[in-house]
Design an enzyme around this catalytic site. Structure first.
Site, PDB file in Angstrom:
ATOM      1  N   GLY A 345       0.837  -1.192   0.000  1.00  0.00           N
ATOM      2  CA  GLY A 345       0.000   0.000   0.000  1.00  0.00           C
ATOM      3  C   GLY A 345       0.871   1.241   0.000  1.00  0.00           C
ATOM      4  N   MET A 347       5.184   2.616   1.513  1.00  0.00           N
ATOM      5  CA  MET A 347       6.436   2.244   2.171  1.00  0.00           C
ATOM      6  C   MET A 347       7.044   3.468   2.813  1.00  0.00           C
ATOM      7  SD  MET A 347       8.717   0.039   3.015  1.00  0.00           S
ATOM      8  CE  MET A 347      10.128   0.556   4.009  1.00  0.00           C
ATOM      9  N   GLU A 348       7.419   3.310   4.095  1.00  0.00           N
ATOM     10  CA  GLU A 348       7.818   4.447   4.917  1.00  0.00           C
ATOM     11  C   GLU A 348       9.268   4.881   4.735  1.00  0.00           C
ATOM     12  OE1 GLU A 348       7.151   1.336   6.084  1.00  0.00           O
ATOM     13  OE2 GLU A 348       8.481   0.777   7.729  1.00  0.00           O
ATOM     14  N   HIS A 381      -0.306   6.302   9.082  1.00  0.00           N
ATOM     15  CA  HIS A 381       0.507   5.127   9.398  1.00  0.00           C
ATOM     16  C   HIS A 381       1.972   5.355   9.001  1.00  0.00           C
ATOM     17  CE1 HIS A 381       1.066   0.610   9.607  1.00  0.00           C
ATOM     18  NE2 HIS A 381       2.091   0.955   8.854  1.00  0.00           N
ATOM     19  N   GLU A 382       2.186   5.821   7.791  1.00  0.00           N
ATOM     20  CA  GLU A 382       3.568   5.972   7.308  1.00  0.00           C
ATOM     21  C   GLU A 382       4.298   7.077   8.070  1.00  0.00           C
ATOM     22  OE1 GLU A 382       4.529   3.576   5.581  1.00  0.00           O
ATOM     23  OE2 GLU A 382       2.523   2.837   5.096  1.00  0.00           O
TER      24      GLU A 382
HETATM   25 ZN   LIG Z   1       3.941   0.083   8.447  1.00  0.00          ZN
END
Ligand SMILES: [Zn+2]
Ligand SMILES: *[C@@H]1O[C@H](CO)[C@@H](O)[C@H](O)[C@H]1NC(C)=O
Ligand SMILES: *[C@@H]1O[C@H](CO)[C@@H](O)[C@H](O)[C@H]1NC(C)=O
Ligand SMILES: *[C@@H]1O[C@H](CO)[C@@H](O)[C@H](O)[C@H]1NC(C)=O
Ligand SMILES: *[C@@H]1O[C@H](CO)[C@@H](O)[C@H](O)[C@H]1NC(C)=O
Ligand SMILES: *[C@@H]1O[C@H](CO)[C@@H](O)[C@H](O)[C@H]1NC(C)=O
Ligand SMILES: *[C@@H]1O[C@H](CO)[C@@H](O)[C@H](O)[C@H]1NC(C)=O
Length: 939
Positions: A345, A347-348, A381-382
């Site tokens: 979904g 990527m951090e 979230h990221e």
């Molecule tokens: Zn994560």
């Protein structure tokens, strides 16, 4: 956690909230941890006795002889910094291949005497210097050993240099490599994404390093604890822009390719000390919409302002985390970029977060409320990872659950700050807690925490990215935070982040800092240490069901298993535990008890039948006396207790009777998710007619309610969750045959077909309307959807149409569509597995999808290697399996494809076999009285 449970004594007294000590008992003691069992966990041979219900043995007991045969790097060398230069070519070379070239110099310190240099390198063609794959020099006065020989180890993905003599402890050395790699479309490492804009094909060079693909981009010490500083340079065409983790500190003509005024060199500021899996390199002609906090996307998407919403929530969410973590944002810029081809979904990557387009782009006219919520929660979230995960990184992948569970919990807090009217924190119940309960109740589940030695090779690492890590991690951290109270939790967190900034940890470091925060809080007392309490939830799999007998006040607990027979041969990992009776739990007359309010605790609750009756009667007379979450909890608990044969199926079904009066989303959604199981099990049997009649009767009032509050479907409900509930109401009303529903939908879709440039369907309802219209239509409706899909410029619109095309009842259309999934010019690789799953969800499509997958497993496995979620594929296809025949087919599929392998689906396949076995049993035992109940209740 002020309200783990409350008791209604009588009307005059109202609700009695119990003291912290009693609440703590439930959380801290409700599971007695069996220490013997834990010690044995992971011992070779332990699992072998029960291979069908345990995850595959995590490690082979075989101990390799040579250091380069180990998947883990030796601890003799530690990198300090890298200078990496990369030059991706966005045009194919003479062979028709897209490539990149580059060179890298890594400075490392020798900390243990060795005459070997082992560094990760995968699928790179390395230039040789005097016959060796690298050049070694020394920094300072160290004499430099010469290279005796060098070679590549494909299996463990290493470049190995054997030296003539030893490196000196404490000295610094520099290893230089030059390399050529393929810029493939495999969504791993440095890869390419392609799309068409204004009729022109465009190529983006982009990257995905997590978990083990940095080594496919340049030779590096590719483990999360091998943090270093990266000086990055990217060479690219001047018509494009280069991005990386750091701010760019200047673009110049390239001295290397001098004479070519088209080529630019972009230099980036040195990064902070960071892990290789968080690196990102991107070259594109994208635009962005602002300065230091930027959203990047295709030019057209930015021109259409699809990045504006993401930008508007990024600032507030960053502010929220700065406050919550009590730590400033660690970097000088924040880039977020939407890519046409992207596997996960998002990527951090530190400072340069990559997203699927659907997770970052939002169009106020064309996107739905659900799309908007997804953008908010994924960003939240990221961004949470920028501190937790990136600034402070877990030592090794076995602790992934803490990184992902943490971000999956706090994403709700960040999103709630950005969108305070949504009540989004409640949704963790549906999206994480109830979701993971379903998986964690299986005998094939596994504990959150794994030992470091159990996770070694890339396949074992990627198996860690599962629902248990994300959702159970989120659920137990939420429980801990509410138990300690949020201020204390945040205080411990902040101290943890400040102590370990730019460094690595193991999960117990967090417990230590939370413990310190508890001890430094005057007046705070918890019955055990954070460490001991959390061991119950992290070291053993599963969760308990707590049973309260309101006649005696007694409380007992045991391990909750969906299939109670599934552990007969194995000692339970949970000791049965009886507690002293609690006076507060003893009630009589009309009084009732409800435990685990807010569902803060990670457990299910059962009561004596008298209390259940009182709760059911409360629901039918005055359901609003209970909170929304508790209504959902009663439904989800009873349905699952019934599945586990702890209570009767009829008792569970009775919790849905009050739904004709329910107008709130979360209880309805919970009921529909549970009834979905009944639909899947029975939609090919005689039960379905009665089930449909009952559900039609229950959903009709909700459908009418929305018709009224939307003024005959001309308006949108104002409340966020009402918008979701409207979608459910319309979808199920049409599915169950509520009068007027199908006609309504057909007429909307028809209007759109007549005028493709004007879509009259509200974005919220599009998924439902497209699906129903295609299900009730023919090839004309399907082909129209396909044309709109190919023409869609907004990713979320394309993805709705892609799902809807699986709804047709025509087998030939479904088979044709399945063929499309393996043709990347028709369905992108990243979307293939989910498309096959959608087809399998359709009652007509299920056998077609199953035949398709088993006939071609070998090909699909190769085609999708690295980018497919094989576990989701297997889960999706086998969801309806409930006959002995299907079980045999599944086992045969496993046998016949052992030589091909199942990769990341290995565990999913075991779970599918277990679930099918349980389904067969359940259907046999329940069919008759379920039929009877639905028949009577639908009159
Ligand atoms: Zn994560
Ligand atoms: C790496 O790059 C930095 C910054 O450009 C430069 O100062 C340094 O000399 C380079 N180191 C090596 C080993 O090339
Ligand atoms: C690397 O070398 C191999 C063998 O010479 C060759 O087949 C492959 O195409 C090369 N890779 C690239 C990206 O050029
Ligand atoms: C926040 O950080 C500051 C400076 O590091 C410190 O003095 C303060 O106590 C912290 N506040 C909390 C609530 O941890
Ligand atoms: C990282 O942590 C380890 C162990 O706590 C410590 O020995 C080391 O000095 C730290 N390194 C840095 C760069 O802070
Ligand atoms: C909705 O339609 C019905 C008849 O189809 C009509 O009686 C009613 O007034 C309409 N309501 C609104 C708010 O337009
Ligand atoms: C297809 O896309 C083009 C370019 O975005 C647009 O101009 C055209 O109106 C679209 N066609 C339809 C039928 O929506």
């Amino acid at each position: 956690m002020g309200k783990v449970y409350y008791v209604s004594k009588n009307v005059g007294l109202g609700m009695l909230v119990l003291a912290v000590a009693a609440l703590a008992t439930i959380i801290a003691l409700s599971i007695a941890y069996d220490k013997e069992r834990a010690k044995n966990r992971g011992k070779p041979g332990d699992e072998a006795t029960d291979s069908t219900s345990m995850p595959p043995p995590p490690t082979t007991p075989f101990i390799p002889k040579e250091p380069w045969d180990h998947y883990r790097l030796p601890d003799s060398l530690v990198p300090l910094s890298y200078n990496v230069t990369l030059w991706p070519r966005l045009e194919p070379d003479a062979r028709g291949m897209f490539v990149f070239t580059g060179h890298s110099a890594v400075v490392f310190r020798c900390v243990k005497e060795t005459d070997l240099i082992i560094i990760h390198s995968n699928k790179l063609n390395l230039t040789t210097f005097y016959g060796h794959h690298a050049k070694l020099t020394g920094l300072g006065k160290a004499t430099v050993p010469t290279i005796q020989k060098s070679w590549l180890v494909v299996k463990t993905e290493y470049l190995v240099l054997q030296l003539h003599s030893r490196l000196a402890v404490g000295s610094l050395y520099l290893l230089y490599t030059e390399f050529l790699g393929e810029l493939a479309d495999d969504l791993q490492g440095f890869y390419r994404s392609e799309y068409i804009e204004d009729g022109v094909k465009k190529v983006v060079a982009t990257s995905q390093m997590q978990a083990t693909y940095a080594r496919k981009t340049f030779p590096c010490f590719d483990e999360p604890a091998m943090k270093a500083v990266f000086n990055v340079i990217i060479i690219h065409d001047r018509a494009t822009v280069a991005l990386s983790n750091g701010r760019d500190i200047g673009s110049n003509h390239d001295p290397v390719t001098k004479g070519n005024p088209q080529t630019f060199v972009t230099t980036f500021e040195p990064t902070e000390r960071m892990s290789t899996y968080l690196l990102a390199f991107i070259v594109s002609d994208f635009l962005s919409n602002s300065l230091q906090v930027r959203i990047w996307a295709r030019r057209k998407a930015i021109a259409d302002r699809q990045g504006d919403y993401a930008l508007s929530v990024t600032g507030p969410i960053l502010q929220f985390y700065e406050h919550y973590y009590n730590a400033t944002y660690p970097l000088s810029k924040s880039d977020q970029i939407a890519l046409p081809d992207f596997n996960a979904g998002a990527m951090e990557n530190w400072g340069l977060i990559t997203y699927r387009e659907t997770a970052l782009l939002y169009d106020p006219m064309l996107s739905s409320t659900g799309n908007k919520e997804r953008v908010t929660t994924v960003i939240s979230h990221e961004l949470a990872h920028m501190w937790f995960g990136n600034l402070v990184t877990l030592q090794w992948w076995n602790d992934l659950w803490l990184n992902e569970g943490f971000a999956s919990y706090v994403e709700y807090l960040g999103a709630d700050y950005a969108e305070p009217t949504w009540n989004i924190k409640d949704q963790i119940i549906l999206s994480d807690v109830h979701k993971v309960f379903a998986v964690d109740a299986l005998a094939s589940s596994h504990p959150l925490s794994r030992r470091e030695e159990e996770v070694n090779n890339p396949a074992e690492i990627s198996e860690m990215f599962n629902t248990i890590s994300y959702s159970k991690g989120a659920a137990v951290l939420r429980m801990l935070s509410e138990f300690l109270t949020e201020p204390v939790f945040a205080k411990g967190l902040s101290s943890y982040l400040n102590t370990f900034a730019f460094n690595n940890t193991v999960y117990t470091d967090l417990w230590d800092h939370l413990q310190k925060a508890v001890e430094n809080t005057p007046g705070m007392h918890i019955p055990h240490t954070v460490h001991n309490i959390m061991n119950h939830w992290t070291l053993q799999m599963g969760f308990p069901v707590v049973t309260i007998d309101t006649r005696t006040g007694s409380i007992t607990q045991k391990h909750f298993l969906l299939d109670p027979d599934s552990v007969v041969d194995r000692p339970s990992q949970f000791k049965r535990k009886d507690f002293l009776p609690y006076d507060q739990m003893r009630v009589s007359g009309e009084d009732w008890v409800l435990a685990n309010t807010n569902v803060s605790g990670y457990f299910r609750v059962n009561y004596d039948l008298y209390n259940w009756d009182r709760l059911l009667s409360l629901l039918s007379t005055n359901h609003q006396a209970l909170s929304i979450i508790n209504r959902a909890q009663i439904i989800d608990d009873t349905f699952n207790l019934a599945r586990a044969k702890i209570i009767s199926t009829t008792l569970a079904l009775r919790t849905t009777k009050y739904l004709s009066k329910e107008r709130d989303y979360i209880p309805w959604d919970s009921a529909l998710r549970n009834l979905d199981y009944y639909i899947l099990m029975f939609d090919r049997t005689e039960v379905y007619g009665a089930l449909q009649a009952y559900l039609k009767k229950q959903i009709q009032p909700l459908f009418e309610h929305f018709k009224t509050i939307t003024a005959n479907w001309t308006k949108v409900p104002t409340k966020h969750t009402d918008q979701y509930n409207q979608i459910n109401a319309v979808g199920y009303a049409c599915g169950m045959g509520v009068e007027g529903c199908r006609e309504l939908i057909k007429s909307w879709y028809r209007q759109w077909m007549e005028n493709p440039h004007h879509n009259p369907i509200h974005p919220n309802l599009k998924s439902t309307v497209y699906c129903s219209a295609i299900a009730f239509g023919g090839v004309e409706e399907w082909d129209f959807a396909w044309r709109m899909f190919k023409n869609a410029t907004l990713a979320s619109e394309a993805s709705r149409l892609r799902a809807a095309m699986s709804c047709t009842k025509a087998p030939w259309l479904l088979n044709r569509y399945l063929e499309y999934t393996l043709d990347p010019t028709k369905i992108r690789k990243q979307d293939a597995t989910s498309t096959i799953q959608y087809v399998a969800r359709n009652i007509v499509g299920m056998p077609l999808a199953w035949n398709f997958v088993r006939a071609r497993w070998g090909y699909i496995f190769q085609y999708g290697k690295g980018s497919f979620s094989f576990s989701n594929l297997i889960n999706g296809i086998t969801k309806r399996f409930s006959s002995e025949f299907e079980l045999q087919e599944l086992k045969k599929f496993k046998e016949e494809n052992l030589h091909v392998g199942f990769g990341s689906a290995t565990l999913a396949l075991e779970q599918a076999i277990e679930k099918t076995t349980a389904n067969i049993k359940w259907v046999t035992e329940n069919k008759a009285h379920v039929l009877k109940w639905f028949t009577e209740e639908s009159k």
